[in-house]
Design a protein around this motif. Structure first.
Motif, PDB file in Angstrom:
ATOM      1  N   MET A   1      -3.471  -1.737   1.600  1.00 21.23           N
ATOM      2  CA  MET A   1      -2.121  -2.300   1.616  1.00 21.23           C
ATOM      3  C   MET A   1      -1.718  -2.806   0.244  1.00 21.23           C
ATOM      4  SD  MET A   1      -0.595  -5.473   3.885  1.00 21.23           S
ATOM      5  CE  MET A   1      -0.521  -4.552   5.418  1.00 21.23           C
ATOM      6  N   THR A   2      -2.606  -3.551  -0.418  1.00 18.14           N
ATOM      7  CA  THR A   2      -2.266  -4.092  -1.735  1.00 18.14           C
ATOM      8  C   THR A   2      -2.194  -2.991  -2.784  1.00 18.14           C
ATOM      9  OG1 THR A   2      -4.610  -4.652  -2.064  1.00 18.14           O
ATOM     10  CG2 THR A   2      -3.167  -6.390  -1.266  1.00 18.14           C
ATOM     11  N   ALA A   3      -3.080  -1.997  -2.701  1.00 23.34           N
ATOM     12  CA  ALA A   3      -3.018  -0.884  -3.657  1.00 23.34           C
ATOM     13  C   ALA A   3      -1.741  -0.070  -3.447  1.00 23.34           C
ATOM     14  CB  ALA A   3      -4.255  -0.008  -3.520  1.00 23.34           C
ATOM     15  N   GLY A   4      -1.345   0.118  -2.185  1.00 23.80           N
ATOM     16  CA  GLY A   4      -0.100   0.828  -1.911  1.00 23.80           C
ATOM     17  C   GLY A   4       1.110   0.084  -2.433  1.00 23.80           C
ATOM     18  N   PHE A   5       1.100  -1.229  -2.281  1.00 25.07           N
ATOM     19  CA  PHE A   5       2.188  -2.055  -2.808  1.00 25.07           C
ATOM     20  C   PHE A   5       2.257  -1.970  -4.332  1.00 25.07           C
ATOM     21  CE2 PHE A   5       2.965  -6.302  -4.713  1.00 25.07           C
ATOM     22  CZ  PHE A   5       4.345  -6.338  -4.556  1.00 25.07           C
ATOM     23  N   ARG A   6       1.121  -2.084  -4.993  1.00 32.13           N
ATOM     24  CA  ARG A   6       1.123  -2.057  -6.461  1.00 32.13           C
ATOM     25  C   ARG A   6       1.581  -0.715  -7.006  1.00 32.13           C
ATOM     26  NH1 ARG A   6      -4.743  -5.045  -6.895  1.00 32.13           N
ATOM     27  NH2 ARG A   6      -3.988  -7.193  -6.566  1.00 32.13           N
ATOM     28  N   GLY A   7       1.344   0.346  -6.256  1.00 33.83           N
ATOM     29  CA  GLY A   7       1.772   1.654  -6.717  1.00 33.83           C
ATOM     30  C   GLY A   7       3.218   1.974  -6.391  1.00 33.83           C
ATOM     31  N   ALA A   8       3.879   1.093  -5.635  1.00 37.19           N
ATOM     32  CA  ALA A   8       5.269   1.359  -5.221  1.00 37.19           C
ATOM     33  C   ALA A   8       6.138   0.151  -5.552  1.00 37.19           C
ATOM     34  CB  ALA A   8       5.297   1.691  -3.723  1.00 37.19           C
ATOM     35  N   GLU A   9       6.388  -0.715  -4.576  1.00 34.70           N
ATOM     36  CA  GLU A   9       7.294  -1.854  -4.787  1.00 34.70           C
ATOM     37  C   GLU A   9       6.830  -2.785  -5.902  1.00 34.70           C
ATOM     38  OE1 GLU A   9       7.684  -0.441  -0.561  1.00 34.70           O
ATOM     39  OE2 GLU A   9       6.003  -0.920  -1.915  1.00 34.70           O
ATOM     40  N   GLY A  10       5.529  -2.898  -6.102  1.00 36.32           N
ATOM     41  CA  GLY A  10       5.015  -3.809  -7.115  1.00 36.32           C
ATOM     42  C   GLY A  10       4.716  -3.177  -8.455  1.00 36.32           C
ATOM     43  N   LEU A  11       5.098  -1.906  -8.640  1.00 34.06           N
ATOM     44  CA  LEU A  11       4.716  -1.193  -9.860  1.00 34.06           C
ATOM     45  C   LEU A  11       5.274  -1.851 -11.117  1.00 34.06           C
ATOM     46  CD1 LEU A  11       3.181   1.241 -10.954  1.00 34.06           C
ATOM     47  CD2 LEU A  11       5.275   2.587 -10.700  1.00 34.06           C
ATOM     48  N   ALA A  12       6.507  -2.326 -11.073  1.00 32.90           N
ATOM     49  CA  ALA A  12       7.098  -2.954 -12.257  1.00 32.90           C
ATOM     50  C   ALA A  12       6.346  -4.211 -12.657  1.00 32.90           C
ATOM     51  CB  ALA A  12       8.572  -3.285 -11.989  1.00 32.90           C
TER      52      ALA A  12
END
Length: 210
Positions: free
Chosen positions: A107-118
């Motif tokens: 979940m956290t890796a998916g977030f960092r690669g999408a919504e949290g990428l910036a």
């Protein structure tokens, strides 16, 4: 002792734990949006800049939310949320690891690669090409946990534990970052309602303390 806390699901784990265990610890808020966790003075305490961070009376520090909760449970809370007997504590740790591997990590890796990428892309290895698949892994993990929860009422059965706190913190995080709980997971949906009714689930509990 002093707890350095911030926004985010991992600090929320420790805040929920403190509320459930009835413990009071001095707290200082770290503004991760202003990169306070990456300043040299904080990195001297937490080399990876992670929050939460527990500074002990002698100046030594513990990072990682589960390690902090386990330390407090063993030293100040008389096994309140791990379990009284060795078998109960082992079962709680087993469930915590399952939740961590099946849900928290993807979940956290998916977030960092999408919504949290910036926010994370300039300082951590992020996988935008894999973000959708990582989110699918997290969703599959939640489906597996749904089968474990069953009729509950809690993840470990009859007793509320650290496993419930970890899972709830990340179910709520997922709902805020585009990874909502599938309502078809009926066991988890009912469990989530039970946890949400507990005073410790208040998302603002202690956030601004310093």
């Amino acid at each position: 002792m002093k707890l350095y806390q911030s926004l985010g699901p991992n600090p929320r784990v420790v805040l929920m734990y403190l509320a459930e265990a009835g413990l009071t610890v001095d707290r200082q808020f770290v503004d991760i949006m202003a990169a306070e966790n990456r300043r040299p003075d904080f990195r001297a305490k937490s080399p990876l800049g992670h929050t939460p961070l527990l500074e002990l009376d002698d100046g030594r520090c513990l990072a990682e939310s589960i390690a902090i909760c386990e330390y407090l449970d063993e030293t100040r809370a008389a096994h309140a949320l791990l379990g009284e007997a060795a078998e109960e504590r082992a079962r709680t740790r087993m469930l915590v690891r399952m939740i961590d591997q099946l849900v928290v990590v993807p979940m956290t890796a998916g977030f960092r690669g999408a919504e949290g990428l910036a926010m994370f892309g300039s300082r951590l290895l992020c996988l935008p090409d894999a973000a959708a698949d990582l989110k699918r892994l997290a969703a599959d993990g939640l489906a597996q946990i749904d089968g474990i929860v069953g009729a509950g009422p809690w993840v470990a059965g009859a007793r509320f534990s650290l496993a419930d706190i970890l899972l709830y913190s990340f179910v709520e995080f997922g709902g805020a970052v585009g990874q909502p709980l599938d309502p078809a997971l009926a066991h988890l949906a009912a469990w989530r309602g039970r946890v949400a009714a507990r005073p410790s689930a208040n998302p603002q509990q202690g956030i601004g303390d310093s």
